[in-house]
Design an enzyme around this catalytic site. Structure first.
Site, mmCIF file in Angstrom:
data_model
loop_
_atom_site.group_PDB
_atom_site.id
_atom_site.type_symbol
_atom_site.label_atom_id
_atom_site.label_comp_id
_atom_site.label_asym_id
_atom_site.label_seq_id
_atom_site.Cartn_x
_atom_site.Cartn_y
_atom_site.Cartn_z
ATOM 1 C CG ASP A 90 6.134 42.154 -58.419
ATOM 2 O OD1 ASP A 90 5.882 42.651 -57.320
ATOM 3 O OD2 ASP A 90 5.730 41.040 -58.806
ATOM 4 C CE LYS A 131 10.275 46.433 -56.094
ATOM 5 N NZ LYS A 131 9.861 46.527 -54.714
ATOM 6 C CG MET A 190 13.067 37.249 -51.015
ATOM 7 S SD MET A 190 12.680 38.967 -50.603
ATOM 8 C CE MET A 190 11.841 38.782 -49.040
#
Ligand code: SAH
Length: 265
Positions: free
Chosen positions: A47, A69, A181
């Site tokens: 990723d 992503k 995040m």
């Protein structure tokens, strides 16, 4: 890659899926097992978080598939990633599925392992240094400290579901809260915590690009978190760490001295 004899009942030609943690960024922080798998794999599915310097360690000619992503752009949906891993393994290929940090900390590794097991594909999970641990250590912020914190929590701060998550009691005296995040929601995060009774001056650190050459460690009181993120144009990947362990060492000593004086009053 070590050859493991397939358990009876499974096709001898089925490949194995390795869910591998790539650590927080610096290639030196890979485990030896991750490095060995990376250097011998024929197929690497990775990723966006995995550092280019780590991908460069793959053996020449290895097939590299990016399933990067990001919050706004999904190159491949999770179900498609699961299907890809299963399809390749059933076709007889070993797959190294490389993920930032540790595969089982906010990495959706659990879902990938489930998909493999459901298709009777053997899976091995190779732990990595989660960015929470790597970032804190690199920034010299001890997540636990005898004088400041004996409880640590990891939470996901992305928009989806933030308002439904119960964070009560996760931050405060004796606790360290690490938020993954959380950049885009930093204003809601500080409001949420202050509404839960956390003081506006609780120290906060934002660690951007931990363990990479561009690493930045920024500090603010909780009430100033959103301004800090905006003013300093903090970019992903970054972690937000909340609690007394994040205070600059000098400030920590000062805070302890003040606490001690107040206790004497
Ligand atoms: N499995 C990963 C986490 C994936 S979620 C792990 O164990 O670290 C992605 C989030 O991890 C990012 O949004 C950021 O909050 C954090 N992150 C990953 N690498 C980072 C780094 N080098 N520096 C700061 N934060 C990082």
């Amino acid at each position: 890659m070590e050859a493991t004899p397939p358990p009876s009942g499974r096709k001898a030609s089925t490949g194995k899926v390795y869910l591998v943690g790539a650590g927080p960024g610096d290639p030196d922080l890979l485990t030896l097992r991750a490095a060995r798998l990376l250097m011998s794999a024929g197929l690497i599915v990775h990723d966006g978080l995995v550092d280019p310097a780590i991908l460069a360690m793959a053996r020449p000619g290895a097939r590299m598939v990016s399933v990067a992503k990001s919050r706004s752009r999904h190159t491949m949906k999770q179900e498609e990633i699961n299907a890809l891993l299963v399809r390749e393994a059933l076709a007889g290929n070993d797959v190294v599925r490389l993920k930032g940090g540790d595969p089982f900390v906010f990495g959706r590794g659990g879902e990938e392992a489930e998909a493999c097991r459901a298709a009777d594909v053997p899976v091995e999970v190779v732990p990595g240094i989660s960015s929470a641990l790597g970032a804190a250590a690199a920034a010299q912020i001890p997540l636990t400290h005898r004088d400041h914190a004996s409880i640590v929590s990891f939470v996901a701060g992305q928009c989806k579901g933030l308002s439904d998550q119960d964070w009560s009691g996760l931050a405060g005296k004796g606790r360290t809260l690490v938020i993954f995040m959380g950049l885009a929601t930093s204003a809601q995060i500080s409001e949420k915590l202050m509404a839960d009774g956390l003081a506006p001056d609780v120290p906060v650190a934002v660690i951007e690009n931990a363990t990479r050459s561009q690493m930045r460690v920024l500090r603010a009181p909780l009430a100033g978190l959103a301004n800090l993120v905006e003013g300093e144009k903090v970019k992903s990947p970054a972690l937000i760490v909340i609690g007394n362990v994040t205070a600059e060492p000098d400030n920590t000593i000062r805070a302890l001295a003040t606490e001690a004086l107040e206790a004497q009053k």
